[in-house]
Design an enzyme around this catalytic site. Structure first.
Site, PDB file in Angstrom:
ATOM      1  N   CYS A 109       0.804  -1.197   0.000  1.00 23.79           N
ATOM      2  CA  CYS A 109       0.000   0.000   0.000  1.00 23.79           C
ATOM      3  C   CYS A 109       0.854   1.272   0.000  1.00 23.79           C
ATOM      4  CB  CYS A 109      -0.890  -0.029   1.224  1.00 23.79           C
ATOM      5  SG  CYS A 109      -2.253   1.110   1.141  1.00 23.79           S
TER       6      CYS A 109
ATOM      7  N   ARG B 133      -2.953   4.958   4.849  1.00 20.69           N
ATOM      8  CA  ARG B 133      -3.383   4.234   3.657  1.00 20.69           C
ATOM      9  C   ARG B 133      -3.893   2.829   3.984  1.00 20.69           C
ATOM     10  NH1 ARG B 133      -1.064   6.339  -1.314  1.00 20.69           N
ATOM     11  NH2 ARG B 133      -1.067   4.246  -2.166  1.00 20.69           N
TER      12      ARG B 133
ATOM     13  N   TRP C  28      -0.512  -3.973   2.293  1.00 15.33           N
ATOM     14  CA  TRP C  28      -1.912  -4.360   2.482  1.00 15.33           C
ATOM     15  C   TRP C  28      -2.084  -5.665   1.718  1.00 15.33           C
ATOM     16  CZ3 TRP C  28      -6.307  -4.907  -0.749  1.00 15.33           C
ATOM     17  CH2 TRP C  28      -7.546  -4.884  -0.105  1.00 15.33           C
TER      18      TRP C  28
ATOM     19  N   ASN D 251       3.803  -1.953  -5.047  1.00 16.21           N
ATOM     20  CA  ASN D 251       2.363  -1.765  -4.884  1.00 16.21           C
ATOM     21  C   ASN D 251       1.670  -2.259  -6.144  1.00 16.21           C
ATOM     22  OD1 ASN D 251       2.674  -0.584  -2.416  1.00 16.21           O
ATOM     23  ND2 ASN D 251       2.322   1.504  -3.100  1.00 16.21           N
ATOM     24  N   GLY D 252       0.468  -2.813  -5.989  1.00 16.52           N
ATOM     25  CA  GLY D 252      -0.266  -3.290  -7.152  1.00 16.52           C
ATOM     26  C   GLY D 252      -0.405  -4.796  -7.128  1.00 16.52           C
TER      27      GLY D 252
ATOM     28  N   GLU E  31     -24.122   6.545   3.704  1.00 12.54           N
ATOM     29  CA  GLU E  31     -22.813   6.999   4.150  1.00 12.54           C
ATOM     30  C   GLU E  31     -22.650   6.829   5.656  1.00 12.54           C
ATOM     31  OE1 GLU E  31     -18.975   8.723   4.261  1.00 12.54           O
ATOM     32  OE2 GLU E  31     -20.140   7.560   2.807  1.00 12.54           O
TER      33      GLU E  31
ATOM     34  N   LYS F 120     -19.711   4.533   7.375  1.00 11.32           N
ATOM     35  CA  LYS F 120     -18.753   5.032   8.363  1.00 11.32           C
ATOM     36  C   LYS F 120     -18.711   4.119   9.585  1.00 11.32           C
ATOM     37  CE  LYS F 120     -16.817   8.071   6.286  1.00 11.32           C
ATOM     38  NZ  LYS F 120     -16.987   7.083   5.240  1.00 11.32           N
TER      39      LYS F 120
ATOM     40  N   GLU G   4     -16.947   0.826   8.684  1.00 12.16           N
ATOM     41  CA  GLU G   4     -15.528   0.970   8.406  1.00 12.16           C
ATOM     42  C   GLU G   4     -14.676   1.023   9.664  1.00 12.16           C
ATOM     43  OE1 GLU G   4     -14.947   3.438   4.275  1.00 12.16           O
ATOM     44  OE2 GLU G   4     -15.715   4.537   5.994  1.00 12.16           O
TER      45      GLU G   4
ATOM     46  N   HIS H  90     -39.893  -3.524   3.474  1.00 12.19           N
ATOM     47  CA  HIS H  90     -39.790  -4.561   2.439  1.00 12.19           C
ATOM     48  C   HIS H  90     -38.616  -5.496   2.706  1.00 12.19           C
ATOM     49  CE1 HIS H  90     -42.931  -2.685   0.070  1.00 12.19           C
ATOM     50  NE2 HIS H  90     -42.313  -1.524   0.195  1.00 12.19           N
TER      51      HIS H  90
ATOM     52  N   LYS I 171      -6.575   3.374   2.124  1.00 12.98           N
ATOM     53  CA  LYS I 171      -7.081   4.692   1.736  1.00 12.98           C
ATOM     54  C   LYS I 171      -7.204   4.816   0.232  1.00 12.98           C
ATOM     55  CE  LYS I 171      -8.269   8.950   2.697  1.00 12.98           C
ATOM     56  NZ  LYS I 171      -9.546   9.211   3.388  1.00 12.98           N
TER      57      LYS I 171
END
Length: 621
Positions: free
Chosen positions: A2, A27, A74, A100-101, A494, A498, A501, A517, A616
């Site tokens: 990361c 991140r 990560w 990274n990747g 949202e 939050k 997370e 429903h 991040k």
């Protein structure tokens, strides 16, 4: 993923690398490590866990040398273990890499390298790159012994290895026998070079460079940089040598420090009145009763011809896009589609030639959003970016765009960037509304409403103590429902995100009327429902939904307009926010939901700024 840092100069590298990795903790990561070149060898220190664990290990196993690389990982391939942490060595220690990747074809490459006698110490895809570079270096170096440039073998070896990789990478390489150089390359994963005096730096974003240099070079896809203490040379895969531009770094060390707050997330929540002002600064034109932008790069005539918007994003930015859908359709009367970028990149939806794409992204590097933008560009549609990071890949590749000017956002869970995105969507709704049918007087009323917004957010921040008290009552719950309608349906989404997370509590956001429903089956005495119910066009309908929850003994936390006694009598807890026009309610109402999630997470002992499993800037699929 990361985070990557690098240093090459005359100072001890290890403290600079560890300090840089601390700046990259936001991140998200699960292991960390550094490598330095010292006395003819590459010395690696790495560990699963936090940068604090790495720093303690470095004290017991000092890494000497003035050149080095650091990495926070990560996990994508293999769990978070010491062996899987970066850096990785290749070819019996002749090279060290951080990456990274994702290397999509690492399995066949790994089998080929094993057949050639290479031994693997990790389960990662990244170690393949280390051994592949070492193999190519051994093959190429003997052929280029007489090269005039001493770094020609290194460039050739890295390029030969990269040509075999399929996927994304931000890659940095050190060489045992060439200790005075770092080679870096990127494709789909960001890298920036910090330009110093007798020293140079490398990082996956600008945060580790703040306070060390104010000059940076952005690497583009398919570019490779050769970095020494005194020079930077950039080479493109196809065109050879590139004249690189040195840009001014727009952040300083104070932007990435806590400033007296216990967590970056809380600091960034309280920065929102100012970041909202920054998002509007210079963009409200009272003379013309409209908004104005300097970077759309299309004429008013071209923009007036747009008959459909596609807004694409991921995560929190997708929720901001939903808010934008409601705003633009209400004020500008132009159809809007909101697409998950991860879906749009593989879909082939029928779109008119006059469709305009807006890609919403905080980092400007989100791989799915970037891929969706590129696909739309390939089809000839104009593309715009709404982004917080100057010089990011999406900002550079879009045809035009709007910066948020929210400053660095260190907390993994976005707060100030989200509300800034919503503000920019409101400005776009005003702009396109004035292009079409909104009158001058109506435009001025909207500007007046926008100008009051920072003060209203200031008032919403005064709910902090109340949110902390309510959090203490409900921190032990295992499930939450978040409910709202129209503009505040995205707010409910949202708010639920939050909480998920940062506290790891299961939460779902729904349109309040949809609750019956299906989700109403979850309602019991232990499941709080958070209603976003300020006075609006469907206020009575949402009140009826509150009644339905109360009839089933479900506890209700309500975000209400100040002075609303009707809902206050129904709800178990209320959080009062100032009266706000419907289209701006999502911005003001988001604040107490951010605070509620924050305080619940703190009470549960969670790592608020670095929640588990999250990153991040998501630069892998």
């Amino acid at each position: 993923m990361c985070g990557i840092v690098g240093y090459i100069g005359s100072k001890p590298a290890a403290p600079i690398l560890v300090s840089g990795l601390r700046r990259l903790e936001y991140r998200g990561y699960d292991s960390a490590g550094i490598v330095t070149a010292h006395r003819g060898n590459l010395h690696v220190t790495k560990t699963a866990g936090r940068v604090d664990d790495l720093a303690a290990l470095v004290k017991t196993q000092p890494n000497g040398g003035a050149r080095g690389l650091g990495h926070t990982r990560w996990a994508t391939h293999g769990p978070a273990t010491d062996a899987n942490a970066h850096p990785h060595l290749g070819g019996d220690g002749v090279v060290a890499i951080v990456h990274n990747g994702v290397i999509e074809n690492f399995r066949p490459l790994k089998q080929r390298l094993i057949a050639k006698g290479f031994s693997f110490q990790s389960a990662t895809d990244s170690e393949v790159a280390a051994h592949l570079i070492a193999y190519e270096l051994a093959t190429i170096a003997t052929e280029l012994d007489d090269a005039a440039d001493p770094y020609t073998p290194l460039i050739a070896a890295v390029q030969a290895a990269l040509a075999q990789l399929r996927g994304a990478y931000g890659l940095a390489v050190m060489f045992r026998d060439w200790p005075d150089v770092i080679v870096a390359a990127r494709l789909g994963s960001p890298l920036v070079i910090g330009v110093g005096d007798g020293e140079n730096f490398l990082a996956s974003d600008s945060a580790p460079l703040a306070g060390r240099t104010n000059r940076i070079v952005y690497l583009a896809d398919h570019e490779l940089a050769v970095i020494t203490p005194d020079s930077i040379r950039v080479v493109h895969r196809d065109t050879g040598h590139v004249e690189h531009d040195v840009k001014e770094l727009s952040i300083d060390a104070s932007d990435v420090e806590l400033g007296g707050f216990p967590h970056f997330m809380l600091k960034e929540i309280f920065e929102q009145p100012e970041t909202i002002r920054n998002a509007m600064r210079g963009r409200l034109d009272r003379d013309a009763a409209t908004a104005k932008f300097g970077g759309l790069n299309l004429t008013p005539q071209q923009l007036r011809a747009v008959d459909r918007f596609v807004l694409t994003a991921c995560g929190t930015s997708w929720h901001a896009a939903l808010v934008g859908e409601y705003m633009i359709e209400a004020l500008a009367r132009i159809p809007v589609e909101v697409e998950y970028a991860s879906e749009l990149r593989y879909r082939n939806p029928p779109l008119s030639p006059t469709t305009l794409l807006f890609a919403l992204t905080q980092s400007g590097e989100t791989i799915d959003t970037l891929a969706a933008l590129r696909e739309m560009k390939r089809k000839g549609h104009p593309t715009m970016a709404i982004c917080n990071v100057v010089g990011s890949t999406i900002a550079r590749e879009a045809d035009g765009g709007i910066y948020l000017h929210a400053g660095p956002e260190i907390g993994v869970a976005s707060t100030k960037a989200y509300t800034s995105q919503c503000v920019v969507m409101a400005l776009l709704a005003l702009y396109f509304g004035r292009l079409h049918h909104i009158s001058y007087e109506a435009g001025l009323r909207i500007i007046n409403d926008l100008e009051q917004l920072p003060d209203q957010v200031e008032k919403a921040l005064e709910t902090n103590a109340e949110c902390r008290r309510i959090a203490a009552r409900y921190a032990g719950a295992s499930t939450f429902l978040y409910l709202g309608r129209l503009y505040n349906f995205p707010t409910a989404l949202e708010g639920a995100l939050k909480l998920k997370e940062i506290s790891y509590i299961h939460a779902e956001g729904y349109p309040a009327a949809e609750m019956k429903h299906g989700p109403i089956a979850l309602v019991d005495e232990q499941t709080p429902s958070v209603f976003v119910v300020p006075r609006c066009g469907v206020y009575d309908k949402v009140v009826a939904n509150v009644e339905e929850i109360k009839a089933r003994s479900g506890p209700v936390i309500a975000v209400i307009e100040q002075g609303d006694h009707q809902v206050a009598e129904l709800a178990d807890e209320v959080i009062q926010i100032p009266a706000t026009p419907d289209f701006l309610q999502p911005i003001v109402a988001a604040v107490p939901l951010q605070l509620l999630a924050y305080h619940i997470a703190v009470l549960r002992g969670c790592d608020v700024d670095k929640p588990r499993n999250l990153a991040k800037s998501v630069t892998v699929e």
